[in-house]
Write a protein that holds these residues in place. Structure first.
Motif, mmCIF file in Angstrom:
data_model
loop_
_atom_site.group_PDB
_atom_site.id
_atom_site.type_symbol
_atom_site.label_atom_id
_atom_site.label_comp_id
_atom_site.label_asym_id
_atom_site.label_seq_id
_atom_site.Cartn_x
_atom_site.Cartn_y
_atom_site.Cartn_z
ATOM 1 N N PRO A 48 -8.882 16.830 -12.400
ATOM 2 C CA PRO A 48 -9.239 15.433 -12.151
ATOM 3 C C PRO A 48 -8.406 14.442 -12.954
ATOM 4 N N GLU A 49 -7.974 14.841 -14.161
ATOM 5 C CA GLU A 49 -7.147 13.923 -14.950
ATOM 6 C C GLU A 49 -5.831 13.608 -14.229
ATOM 7 N N MET A 50 -5.252 14.645 -13.583
ATOM 8 C CA MET A 50 -3.994 14.457 -12.869
ATOM 9 C C MET A 50 -4.202 13.568 -11.642
ATOM 10 N N ILE A 51 -5.278 13.809 -10.885
ATOM 11 C CA ILE A 51 -5.563 12.999 -9.708
ATOM 12 C C ILE A 51 -5.771 11.540 -10.108
ATOM 13 N N ARG A 52 -6.579 11.326 -11.146
ATOM 14 C CA ARG A 52 -6.831 9.951 -11.579
ATOM 15 C C ARG A 52 -5.538 9.273 -12.003
ATOM 16 N N GLU A 53 -4.690 10.016 -12.736
ATOM 17 C CA GLU A 53 -3.434 9.435 -13.203
ATOM 18 C C GLU A 53 -2.530 9.070 -12.034
ATOM 19 N N LEU A 54 -2.441 9.960 -11.050
ATOM 20 C CA LEU A 54 -1.596 9.692 -9.888
ATOM 21 C C LEU A 54 -2.123 8.512 -9.080
ATOM 22 N N CYS A 55 -3.434 8.496 -8.852
ATOM 23 C CA CYS A 55 -4.026 7.409 -8.069
ATOM 24 C C CYS A 55 -3.863 6.075 -8.776
ATOM 25 N N GLU A 56 -4.152 6.055 -10.075
ATOM 26 C CA GLU A 56 -4.071 4.798 -10.810
ATOM 27 C C GLU A 56 -2.627 4.304 -10.896
ATOM 28 N N LYS A 57 -1.695 5.258 -11.013
ATOM 29 C CA LYS A 57 -0.287 4.874 -11.049
ATOM 30 C C LYS A 57 0.135 4.249 -9.722
ATOM 31 N N ALA A 58 -0.340 4.820 -8.625
ATOM 32 C CA ALA A 58 0.080 4.352 -7.305
ATOM 33 C C ALA A 58 -0.566 3.027 -6.918
ATOM 34 N N ILE A 59 -1.805 2.795 -7.358
ATOM 35 C CA ILE A 59 -2.503 1.582 -6.910
ATOM 36 C C ILE A 59 -2.839 0.649 -8.062
ATOM 37 N N GLU A 60 -2.170 0.830 -9.207
ATOM 38 C CA GLU A 60 -2.500 -0.012 -10.352
ATOM 39 C C GLU A 60 -2.195 -1.484 -10.078
ATOM 40 N N HIS A 61 -1.248 -1.752 -9.169
ATOM 41 C CA HIS A 61 -0.931 -3.144 -8.837
ATOM 42 C C HIS A 61 -2.081 -3.818 -8.107
ATOM 43 N N LEU A 62 -3.027 -3.032 -7.551
ATOM 44 C CA LEU A 62 -4.184 -3.608 -6.876
ATOM 45 C C LEU A 62 -5.358 -3.836 -7.816
ATOM 46 N N ARG A 63 -5.293 -3.280 -9.021
ATOM 47 C CA ARG A 63 -6.429 -3.399 -9.932
ATOM 48 C C ARG A 63 -6.011 -4.117 -11.200
ATOM 49 N N ALA A 64 -5.112 -5.117 -11.050
ATOM 50 C CA ALA A 64 -4.613 -5.854 -12.211
ATOM 51 C C ALA A 64 -5.767 -6.399 -13.021
ATOM 52 N N ASP A 65 -5.639 -6.322 -14.367
ATOM 53 C CA ASP A 65 -6.715 -6.752 -15.247
ATOM 54 C C ASP A 65 -6.710 -8.248 -15.503
ATOM 55 N N LEU A 122 0.837 -1.204 0.000
ATOM 56 C CA LEU A 122 0.000 0.000 0.000
ATOM 57 C C LEU A 122 0.871 1.254 0.000
ATOM 58 N N PRO A 123 0.684 2.137 -0.981
ATOM 59 C CA PRO A 123 1.513 3.351 -1.057
ATOM 60 C C PRO A 123 1.035 4.406 -0.071
ATOM 61 N N THR A 124 1.920 5.334 0.265
ATOM 62 C CA THR A 124 1.549 6.463 1.118
ATOM 63 C C THR A 124 1.499 7.775 0.345
ATOM 64 N N GLU A 125 2.085 7.791 -0.870
ATOM 65 C CA GLU A 125 2.115 9.048 -1.627
ATOM 66 C C GLU A 125 2.448 8.767 -3.092
ATOM 67 N N ALA A 126 1.916 9.614 -3.974
ATOM 68 C CA ALA A 126 2.296 9.621 -5.391
ATOM 69 C C ALA A 126 2.384 11.081 -5.807
ATOM 70 N N SER A 127 3.437 11.437 -6.563
ATOM 71 C CA SER A 127 3.634 12.851 -6.885
ATOM 72 C C SER A 127 4.176 13.028 -8.290
ATOM 73 N N GLU A 128 4.095 14.270 -8.746
ATOM 74 C CA GLU A 128 4.636 14.679 -10.040
ATOM 75 C C GLU A 128 5.366 16.010 -9.856
ATOM 76 N N TYR A 129 6.112 16.420 -10.908
ATOM 77 C CA TYR A 129 6.800 17.714 -10.910
ATOM 78 C C TYR A 129 7.717 17.861 -9.697
ATOM 79 N N GLY A 130 8.521 16.831 -9.474
ATOM 80 C CA GLY A 130 9.475 16.892 -8.382
ATOM 81 C C GLY A 130 8.848 16.942 -7.013
ATOM 82 N N GLY A 131 7.636 16.420 -6.888
ATOM 83 C CA GLY A 131 6.958 16.403 -5.597
ATOM 84 C C GLY A 131 6.133 17.634 -5.326
#
Length: 313
Positions: free
Chosen positions: A273-290, A200-209
């Motif tokens: 919202p596009e940025m939030i979705r991208e960050l969230c999906e990147k951080a938890i994509e291992h939990l939603r494997a297809d 479980l991640p604690t953070e996901a960031s872009e643009y150097g945090g």
């Protein structure tokens, strides 16, 4: 609604080529013997019934679809039509719906080639039925697809105390994972095991945090929220479900952009919202494997779409 109101098992649509009927009838009986409610045209479409409407209705009512594949099934009109309809239903339901059982070593059609399968020839038919029944009943009881934990702990020493297997479920992502922990675990122990095995991640960031999302989690068992600091033994039993709620807190260069809020896919947040979705999906994509089976491990006995070799046991 099941195909037959007197049966309690998962309803399963069986698709096959007429030339394979003799073997499919044996597989049909295998499923019945394991508490599954299979729909088979020769058994369930009565004289005078509208064939197309009967098939459509059975597919819609089914919990799962199993394609019994062979060289005879290739290019069969009804088989291909049922495959197309099943794939649409799988997308609509956003969970594994299509399962494949092979009667010979014929290559799958291109649309199904990436999927795993079970072999039901070379003495493996009843083994295939066992594995499908186990997975279907488990997933139906939990209410979501069930995948192996992304970072499972090593198998314990056989001489050590027995482990307990529970399901960590996230309703927003519509996925559960099997997690192993010690018997008589406390909330603190349980949450530590979930954090480790689900990575479980604690953070996901872009643009150097400068912009990102912080993650936290809430846990419930039997409707009661768990205190992560508690060392009181939990009353957990084998196969229990622990619900996990993902909480996100978007932040920017000047700090938090909103109060923490539960993560819901597609929801709009305080930053684009596009940025939030991208960050969230990147951080938890291992939990939603297809992957329907959720694992590439060929030794995973609960993987219903695994490529078994004909001589496997």
């Amino acid at each position: 609604m099941p195909h037959h109101p007197d049966r309690q098992g998962p309803a399963v649509f069986v698709s096959y080529a007429t030339a394979d009927r003799a073997e499919v009838l044996k597989f049909h009986q295998d499923l019945l013997d394991r508490g599954i409610d299979p729909f088979l045209d020769i058994m369930d479409i009565l004289p005078g019934d509208d064939v197309v409407m009967s098939i459509n209705g059975a597919l819609e009512r089914s919990d799962y679809y199993v394609l019994v594949w062979s060289g005879a099934a290739r290019d069969r009109y009804w088989v291909n039509s049922e495959i197309s309809a099943a794939m649409v239903l799988e997308q609509r339901r956003a969970r594994p719906f299509v399962f494949i059982v092979r009667l010979d070593d014929s290559d799958l059609p291109p649309v199904l080639a990436p999927r795993r399968y079970l072999d039901a020839f070379g003495g493996l038919r009843e083994i295939a039925a066992d594995r499908l029944a186990t997975v279907w009943k488990r997933d139906r009881a939990v209410g979501t697809r069930v995948l192996p934990a992304p970072a499972p702990v090593p198998e314990p020493d056989p001489h050590a105390a027995p482990a307990l297997h529970v399901y960590a479920r996230n309703q927003s992502l519509r996925v559960s994972h099997e997690v192993r922990l010690a018997i008589a675990a406390t909330p603190r122990n349980l949450i530590a095991a979930l954090t480790e095995q689900l990575a479980l991640p604690t953070e996901a960031s872009e643009y150097g945090g400068a912009v990102g999302v912080r993650f936290s989690y809430r846990y419930q068992h039997a409707g009661e929220q768990l205190d992560p600091r508690s060392d009181a033994p939990l009353d957990l039993a084998e196969g229990d479900v622990v619900d996990i709620e993902v909480v996100v807190e978007p932040y920017g260069p000047d700090g938090a952009l909103s109060d923490p809020v539960s993560f819901l896919p597609g929801r709009d947040y305080a930053i684009p919202p596009e940025m939030i979705r991208e960050l969230c999906e990147k951080a938890i994509e291992h939990l939603r494997a297809d992957s329907p089976g959720g694992s590439d491990d060929p030794d995973n006995p609960d993987d219903p779409n695994e490529r078994d070799e004909p001589d496997a046991s």
